[in-house]
Design a protein around this motif. Structure first.
Motif, PDB file in Angstrom:
ATOM      1  N   ALA A 130       3.896   6.668  10.179  1.00  0.00           N
ATOM      2  CA  ALA A 130       5.178   7.067  10.779  1.00  0.00           C
ATOM      3  C   ALA A 130       5.801   5.884  11.520  1.00  0.00           C
ATOM      4  O   ALA A 130       7.007   5.638  11.411  1.00  0.00           O
ATOM      5  CB  ALA A 130       4.972   8.248  11.723  1.00  0.00           C
ATOM      6  N   ALA A 131       4.986   5.142  12.249  1.00  0.00           N
ATOM      7  CA  ALA A 131       5.491   3.966  12.968  1.00  0.00           C
ATOM      8  C   ALA A 131       5.995   2.918  11.988  1.00  0.00           C
ATOM      9  O   ALA A 131       7.039   2.289  12.225  1.00  0.00           O
ATOM     10  CB  ALA A 131       4.399   3.382  13.851  1.00  0.00           C
ATOM     11  N   MET A 132       5.276   2.734  10.883  1.00  0.00           N
ATOM     12  CA  MET A 132       5.707   1.761   9.883  1.00  0.00           C
ATOM     13  C   MET A 132       7.052   2.171   9.280  1.00  0.00           C
ATOM     14  O   MET A 132       7.925   1.325   9.072  1.00  0.00           O
ATOM     15  CB  MET A 132       4.636   1.614   8.808  1.00  0.00           C
ATOM     16  N   LEU A 133       7.236   3.459   9.044  1.00  0.00           N
ATOM     17  CA  LEU A 133       8.524   3.944   8.529  1.00  0.00           C
ATOM     18  C   LEU A 133       9.629   3.735   9.559  1.00  0.00           C
ATOM     19  O   LEU A 133      10.747   3.356   9.217  1.00  0.00           O
ATOM     20  CB  LEU A 133       8.423   5.419   8.147  1.00  0.00           C
ATOM     21  N   LEU A 134       9.307   3.997  10.820  1.00  0.00           N
ATOM     22  CA  LEU A 134      10.313   3.799  11.869  1.00  0.00           C
ATOM     23  C   LEU A 134      10.704   2.334  12.005  1.00  0.00           C
ATOM     24  O   LEU A 134      11.845   2.030  12.362  1.00  0.00           O
ATOM     25  CB  LEU A 134       9.809   4.336  13.207  1.00  0.00           C
ATOM     26  N   LEU A 135       9.781   1.446  11.727  1.00  0.00           N
ATOM     27  CA  LEU A 135      10.103   0.023  11.838  1.00  0.00           C
ATOM     28  C   LEU A 135      11.043  -0.452  10.737  1.00  0.00           C
ATOM     29  O   LEU A 135      11.590  -1.551  10.825  1.00  0.00           O
ATOM     30  CB  LEU A 135       8.820  -0.810  11.878  1.00  0.00           C
ATOM     31  N   LEU A 136      11.284   0.387   9.727  1.00  0.00           N
ATOM     32  CA  LEU A 136      12.294   0.049   8.722  1.00  0.00           C
ATOM     33  C   LEU A 136      13.677  -0.103   9.360  1.00  0.00           C
ATOM     34  O   LEU A 136      14.530  -0.802   8.825  1.00  0.00           O
ATOM     35  CB  LEU A 136      12.343   1.110   7.621  1.00  0.00           C
ATOM     36  N   TYR A 179       9.796  15.813   8.854  1.00  0.00           N
ATOM     37  CA  TYR A 179       8.351  15.876   8.647  1.00  0.00           C
ATOM     38  C   TYR A 179       7.639  16.371   9.914  1.00  0.00           C
ATOM     39  O   TYR A 179       6.786  17.259   9.849  1.00  0.00           O
ATOM     40  CB  TYR A 179       7.811  14.496   8.246  1.00  0.00           C
ATOM     41  N   PHE A 180       7.975  15.797  11.054  1.00  0.00           N
ATOM     42  CA  PHE A 180       7.314  16.187  12.300  1.00  0.00           C
ATOM     43  C   PHE A 180       7.609  17.635  12.659  1.00  0.00           C
ATOM     44  O   PHE A 180       6.713  18.357  13.090  1.00  0.00           O
ATOM     45  CB  PHE A 180       7.722  15.251  13.443  1.00  0.00           C
ATOM     46  N   LEU A 181       8.857  18.054  12.495  1.00  0.00           N
ATOM     47  CA  LEU A 181       9.201  19.441  12.838  1.00  0.00           C
ATOM     48  C   LEU A 181       8.521  20.426  11.893  1.00  0.00           C
ATOM     49  O   LEU A 181       8.206  21.554  12.282  1.00  0.00           O
ATOM     50  CB  LEU A 181      10.710  19.639  12.820  1.00  0.00           C
ATOM     51  N   ARG A 182       8.271  20.002  10.672  1.00  0.00           N
ATOM     52  CA  ARG A 182       7.684  20.907   9.686  1.00  0.00           C
ATOM     53  C   ARG A 182       6.153  20.888   9.656  1.00  0.00           C
ATOM     54  O   ARG A 182       5.528  21.928   9.493  1.00  0.00           O
ATOM     55  CB  ARG A 182       8.228  20.555   8.313  1.00  0.00           C
ATOM     56  N   TYR A 183       5.543  19.718   9.804  1.00  0.00           N
ATOM     57  CA  TYR A 183       4.114  19.601   9.540  1.00  0.00           C
ATOM     58  C   TYR A 183       3.222  19.216  10.724  1.00  0.00           C
ATOM     59  O   TYR A 183       2.019  19.359  10.641  1.00  0.00           O
ATOM     60  CB  TYR A 183       3.862  18.562   8.433  1.00  0.00           C
ATOM     61  N   VAL A 184       3.794  18.697  11.788  1.00  0.00           N
ATOM     62  CA  VAL A 184       2.956  18.175  12.868  1.00  0.00           C
ATOM     63  C   VAL A 184       2.794  19.225  13.965  1.00  0.00           C
ATOM     64  O   VAL A 184       3.761  19.891  14.347  1.00  0.00           O
ATOM     65  CB  VAL A 184       3.565  16.869  13.438  1.00  0.00           C
ATOM     66  N   SER A 220       0.839  -1.209   0.000  1.00  0.00           N
ATOM     67  CA  SER A 220       0.000   0.000   0.000  1.00  0.00           C
ATOM     68  C   SER A 220       0.869   1.251   0.000  1.00  0.00           C
ATOM     69  O   SER A 220       0.890   2.007   0.970  1.00  0.00           O
ATOM     70  CB  SER A 220      -0.910   0.002   1.233  1.00  0.00           C
ATOM     71  N   PRO A 221       1.629   1.501  -1.077  1.00  0.00           N
ATOM     72  CA  PRO A 221       2.530   2.660  -1.098  1.00  0.00           C
ATOM     73  C   PRO A 221       1.806   3.998  -0.991  1.00  0.00           C
ATOM     74  O   PRO A 221       2.405   4.997  -0.602  1.00  0.00           O
ATOM     75  CB  PRO A 221       3.269   2.529  -2.436  1.00  0.00           C
ATOM     76  N   GLU A 222       0.506   4.009  -1.290  1.00  0.00           N
ATOM     77  CA  GLU A 222      -0.256   5.254  -1.164  1.00  0.00           C
ATOM     78  C   GLU A 222      -0.321   5.746   0.275  1.00  0.00           C
ATOM     79  O   GLU A 222      -0.592   6.921   0.532  1.00  0.00           O
ATOM     80  CB  GLU A 222      -1.674   5.087  -1.738  1.00  0.00           C
ATOM     81  N   LEU A 223      -0.035   4.870   1.224  1.00  0.00           N
ATOM     82  CA  LEU A 223      -0.020   5.277   2.630  1.00  0.00           C
ATOM     83  C   LEU A 223       1.020   6.365   2.886  1.00  0.00           C
ATOM     84  O   LEU A 223       0.849   7.203   3.770  1.00  0.00           O
ATOM     85  CB  LEU A 223       0.274   4.079   3.540  1.00  0.00           C
ATOM     86  N   LEU A 224       2.083   6.354   2.113  1.00  0.00           N
ATOM     87  CA  LEU A 224       3.164   7.325   2.314  1.00  0.00           C
ATOM     88  C   LEU A 224       2.709   8.762   2.073  1.00  0.00           C
ATOM     89  O   LEU A 224       3.372   9.696   2.516  1.00  0.00           O
ATOM     90  CB  LEU A 224       4.349   6.990   1.423  1.00  0.00           C
ATOM     91  N   ASP A 284       0.080  10.034   3.352  1.00  0.00           N
ATOM     92  CA  ASP A 284      -0.662  10.503   4.522  1.00  0.00           C
ATOM     93  C   ASP A 284      -0.066   9.916   5.798  1.00  0.00           C
ATOM     94  O   ASP A 284      -0.602   8.967   6.387  1.00  0.00           O
ATOM     95  CB  ASP A 284      -2.141  10.132   4.400  1.00  0.00           C
ATOM     96  N   ILE A 285       1.053  10.469   6.211  1.00  0.00           N
ATOM     97  CA  ILE A 285       1.780   9.959   7.371  1.00  0.00           C
ATOM     98  C   ILE A 285       0.971  10.094   8.656  1.00  0.00           C
ATOM     99  O   ILE A 285       1.062   9.255   9.541  1.00  0.00           O
ATOM    100  CB  ILE A 285       3.152  10.660   7.495  1.00  0.00           C
ATOM    101  N   GLN A 286       0.163  11.129   8.757  1.00  0.00           N
ATOM    102  CA  GLN A 286      -0.591  11.350   9.994  1.00  0.00           C
ATOM    103  C   GLN A 286      -1.828  10.468  10.113  1.00  0.00           C
ATOM    104  O   GLN A 286      -2.102   9.940  11.188  1.00  0.00           O
ATOM    105  CB  GLN A 286      -1.010  12.813  10.111  1.00  0.00           C
ATOM    106  N   ASP A 287      -2.580  10.324   9.044  1.00  0.00           N
ATOM    107  CA  ASP A 287      -3.864   9.643   9.156  1.00  0.00           C
ATOM    108  C   ASP A 287      -4.011   8.405   8.283  1.00  0.00           C
ATOM    109  O   ASP A 287      -5.079   7.788   8.266  1.00  0.00           O
ATOM    110  CB  ASP A 287      -5.001  10.628   8.850  1.00  0.00           C
ATOM    111  N   GLY A 288      -2.957   8.030   7.548  1.00  0.00           N
ATOM    112  CA  GLY A 288      -3.021   6.825   6.730  1.00  0.00           C
ATOM    113  C   GLY A 288      -3.213   5.604   7.613  1.00  0.00           C
ATOM    114  O   GLY A 288      -2.732   5.547   8.747  1.00  0.00           O
ATOM    115  N   TYR A 289      -3.950   4.615   7.091  1.00  0.00           N
ATOM    116  CA  TYR A 289      -4.251   3.440   7.896  1.00  0.00           C
ATOM    117  C   TYR A 289      -4.340   2.200   7.026  1.00  0.00           C
ATOM    118  O   TYR A 289      -4.873   2.233   5.912  1.00  0.00           O
ATOM    119  CB  TYR A 289      -5.581   3.614   8.641  1.00  0.00           C
ATOM    120  N   SER A 290      -3.788   1.115   7.546  1.00  0.00           N
ATOM    121  CA  SER A 290      -3.993  -0.199   6.938  1.00  0.00           C
ATOM    122  C   SER A 290      -4.052  -1.212   8.073  1.00  0.00           C
ATOM    123  O   SER A 290      -3.393  -1.041   9.107  1.00  0.00           O
ATOM    124  CB  SER A 290      -2.878  -0.557   5.955  1.00  0.00           C
TER     125      SER A 290
END
Length: 187
Positions: free
Chosen positions: A73-79, A129-134, A5-9, A11-17
């Motif tokens: 964001a958690a999924m990216l961190l798990l990389l 991303y967090f410093l800029r958008y969250v 589901s690459p479309e999740l990228l 929407d880092i804040q509200d994307g869900y799978s």
């Protein structure tokens, strides 16, 4: 999850799978189990940095599980866990005193590349991303603080890795020895 589901990228804040949610739940369980293992096996003194890291991960992941926000964001961190494969191979090679230094040398460079790709790059992107958008209130402030603390830890681990594998003459004394006298976190 991200592969399917690459479309999740976008929407880092509200994307869900569902698979991403289950991944974060499973990873939280792993961090809880590993923390308890460290504590019950009386390794807390030599592994306190891991306990701090695990506590930060558990608290962040639980907040994500409860709110359903920042799952991507958690999924990216798990990389970052991908690079653990090569860190573990490195540790096993050091512990076993493998007579073939070529194997250790090859893993040393692969480990460095994987550390950049799967640990430093996702962490740097998410911090930016967090410093800029969250929003810097509530869960956003909590997660941004967590990210900044993880940044410091990852950079500290990276400097230790560089000192140990690429600049051994810069290594410090015997700090960081575990119960058996073997270096663990520093090497």
């Amino acid at each position: 999850s991200l592969w399917h589901s690459p479309e999740l990228l976008s929407d880092i804040q509200d994307g869900y799978s569902v698979s991403g949610h289950l991944l974060v739940c499973f990873s939280s369980g792993y961090f809880i189990h590993d923390s308890l293992d460290i504590i019950f096996n009386h390794q807390s003194r030599s592994s306190w940095e891991y306990l701090v890291h695990h506590a930060m991960a558990i608290s962040a992941f639980v907040s994500l599980i409860i709110t359903g926000r920042f799952l991507v964001a958690a999924m990216l961190l798990l990389l970052v866990e991908v690079s653990n494969i090569f860190l573990t191979v490195r540790m096993l090679l050091k512990m076993s005193n493998v007579p073939s230094p070529a194997l250790y040398e090859a893993n040393k460079y692969v480990n460095l590349v994987m550390y950049f790709i799967f640990r430093l790059a996702p962490q740097a992107y998410l911090t930016w991303y967090f410093l800029r958008y969250v929003e810097v209130q509530g869960q956003g402030a909590f997660l941004t603080t967590n990210l900044l603390l993880l940044d410091a830890m990852i950079l500290m681990y990276f400097s230790r890795l560089l000192r140990s594998d690429f600049f051994p003459s810069l290594r410090k004394g015997s700090a960081g020895r575990d119960v058996d006298g073997e270096k663990f976190l520093i090497d």
